[in-house]
Design an enzyme around this catalytic site. Structure first.
Site, PDB file in Angstrom:
ATOM      1  N   ASP A   8      -1.905  72.181 -21.765  1.00  0.00           N
ATOM      2  CA  ASP A   8      -0.576  72.163 -21.157  1.00  0.00           C
ATOM      3  C   ASP A   8      -0.331  70.771 -20.566  1.00  0.00           C
ATOM      4  O   ASP A   8      -1.134  70.288 -19.774  1.00  0.00           O
ATOM      5  CB  ASP A   8      -0.528  73.244 -20.070  1.00  0.00           C
ATOM      6  N   ASP A 104       5.474  71.819 -24.690  1.00  0.00           N
ATOM      7  CA  ASP A 104       4.370  71.027 -24.123  1.00  0.00           C
ATOM      8  C   ASP A 104       3.097  71.834 -23.927  1.00  0.00           C
ATOM      9  O   ASP A 104       2.259  71.483 -23.104  1.00  0.00           O
ATOM     10  CB  ASP A 104       4.812  70.404 -22.790  1.00  0.00           C
ATOM     11  N   GLU A 105       2.937  72.893 -24.698  1.00  0.00           N
ATOM     12  CA  GLU A 105       1.825  73.809 -24.463  1.00  0.00           C
ATOM     13  C   GLU A 105       1.374  74.417 -25.786  1.00  0.00           C
ATOM     14  O   GLU A 105       2.211  74.810 -26.589  1.00  0.00           O
ATOM     15  CB  GLU A 105       2.363  74.954 -23.602  1.00  0.00           C
TER      16      GLU A 105
END
Ligand code: MG
Length: 414
Positions: A8, A104-105
């Site tokens: 993350d 973003d993960e």
């Protein structure tokens, strides 16, 4: 033993802005919807701004009172998407099994990958170092035997020096059990309330209390997770699996708002196929082809893996205004569900709130009716009278649906 990681990115929006503009680096930075409007809300703050007490969703005016020197920039989603692609490419250097959860993960299955011989903790540290050196983004990495616990590990890693944490079943009593039930991934306010009513306040009590059995099957599942047994795995996005459906119109559609019914119908048909295949989607892609045969696509991740038409449709409607004018008049529209995962392994399916539960039951009922009487047996009201209404009838339009009254396995397009 399986090793699943959740990677993350820290403060993604602010970090990308600072990477693009070196003058912003190392300084307090706010990303806000409208930098000129003090009532606008902080979407992300850099760690330098967070040190002043600035938090996400805080009005800009308040953030500036806490941190008067902060710079403010507008969000740039194209920029974040470019960094996101580089991030996922970088993660694929470690394992082919990378499943993006959001921009973003991503979950990674590191089981048996070449680097794992160094041990999960060391491999997590390598991943963090590689993303930082190759892209400049800082990620925290949570590692565990399954996705659920990897998510918990990532939350802990975020607050640890080094940003990498490997969580094993035997670490649960020390690391996880003291936390309140609200901190357990997938436990929403409703479930928390039901747990409180049983006198269960901490995750440790979920693991140890006999009262959890009163929540039946879901309680059992939650108890096993709290005890550190996590069978959830990751499905590769690299397999490029998607479930999609498209429709060419009888006559071109001139305006975006006329596409509503069509998009609902496409989402409904894709959702039906997801449900029959036992899959959930992590992203939605909208495709339009103009009357001049130019094709445009827009894609967005879903907030949580989804299988129901209403979730896909909500995202598709958000993508529609992002289409260029040149996409109209449109002669074809398509919806693809991507980033697929197995429905049974997904956190949000546990302890749904009553409204989610109601929608799930409805979707199950519709699926059963269609399996028996054909896809056109039940239609969303809004699709009636739209260009898509007839697409449910395979005899007229060769869709990928099965014939009425007969089951057919869905065909997944590459
Ligand atoms: Mg993040």
């Amino acid at each position: 033993m399986a090793v699943i990681a959740l990677c993350d990115v820290n403060a993604m929006f602010a970090s990308c802005a600072a990477l693009e503009d070196p003058s912003l680096r190392g300084k307090p930075l706010l990303v806000a919807g409208d930098p000129g409007d003090r009532r606008s809300i902080v979407l992300t703050a850099s760690y330098e701004a967070r040190a002043f007490g600035v938090r996400t969703a805080m009005p800009v005016a308040m953030a500036l009172r806490l941190c008067p020197g902060a710079s403010i920039v507008a969000p740039d989603h194209d920029l974040y998407r470019r960094y996101s692609r580089r991030l996922f490419d970088c993660l694929q250097e470690f394992t082919p099994i990378v499943a993006p959860v959001s921009i973003d993960e991503a979950f990674l299955d590191l089981t048996g990958c070449p680097g794992i011989s160094a041990g999960p903790q060391a491999l997590g540290e390598q991943i963090r170092a590689r993303v930082l050196s190759a892209i400049g983004l800082t990620v925290c990495v949570g590692l565990a035997p399954g996705r659920w616990l990897a998510k918990m590990a990532a939350d802990l890693a975020k607050r640890r020096e080094g940003g990498v944490l490997h969580l094993l079943g035997e670490d649960m009593p020390r690391e996880i059990w003291p936390l309140p039930v609200e901190a357990f991934y997938g436990v929403g306010p409703k479930t928390a309330e039901r747990l409180h009513a049983l006198g269960i306040r901490t995750i440790g009590e979920i693991a140890q209390s006999d009262a959890i059995a009163r929540l039946g099957h879901h309680g059992e599942e939650l108890r096993r997770l709290a005890q550190g047994e996590d069978p959830s795995r990751v499905e590769a996005e690299g397999a490029a699996k998607s479930v999609s459906h498209e429709l060419t119109f009888g006559s071109d559609i001139a305006r975006p708002e006329e596409l509503r019914g069509v998009l609902l119908s496409l989402c409904d048909q894709v959702a039906y196929r997801l449900r029959r295949s036992g899959l959930r989607a992590g992203s939605v892609t909208l495709r339009l082809r103009s009357s001049r045969f130019q094709t445009f696509t827009r894609q967005a991740p879903l907030p949580a893996p989804a299988q129901r038409a209403d979730a896909l449709f909500a995202r598709a409607l958000e993508l529609l205004p992002r289409m260029p004018k040149a996409a109209f008049p449109a002669r074809l529209a398509g919806i693809a569900a991507g980033a697929l995962s197995e429905a049974s392994a997904d956190a949000p399916s546990l302890f749904p709130d009553p409204e989610t539960e109601r929608r799930e039951r409805l979707a199950d009922a519709v699926t059963a009716l269609r399996a028996r009487y054909g896809e056109a047996a039940v239609l969303p009201a809004e699709t009636l009278g739209s260009a898509a209404e007839e697409s449910y009838d395979r005899r007229r339009h060769g869709t990928s649906f099965g014939k009425p009254g007969r089951r057919q396995e869905p065909r997944d397009e590459p």
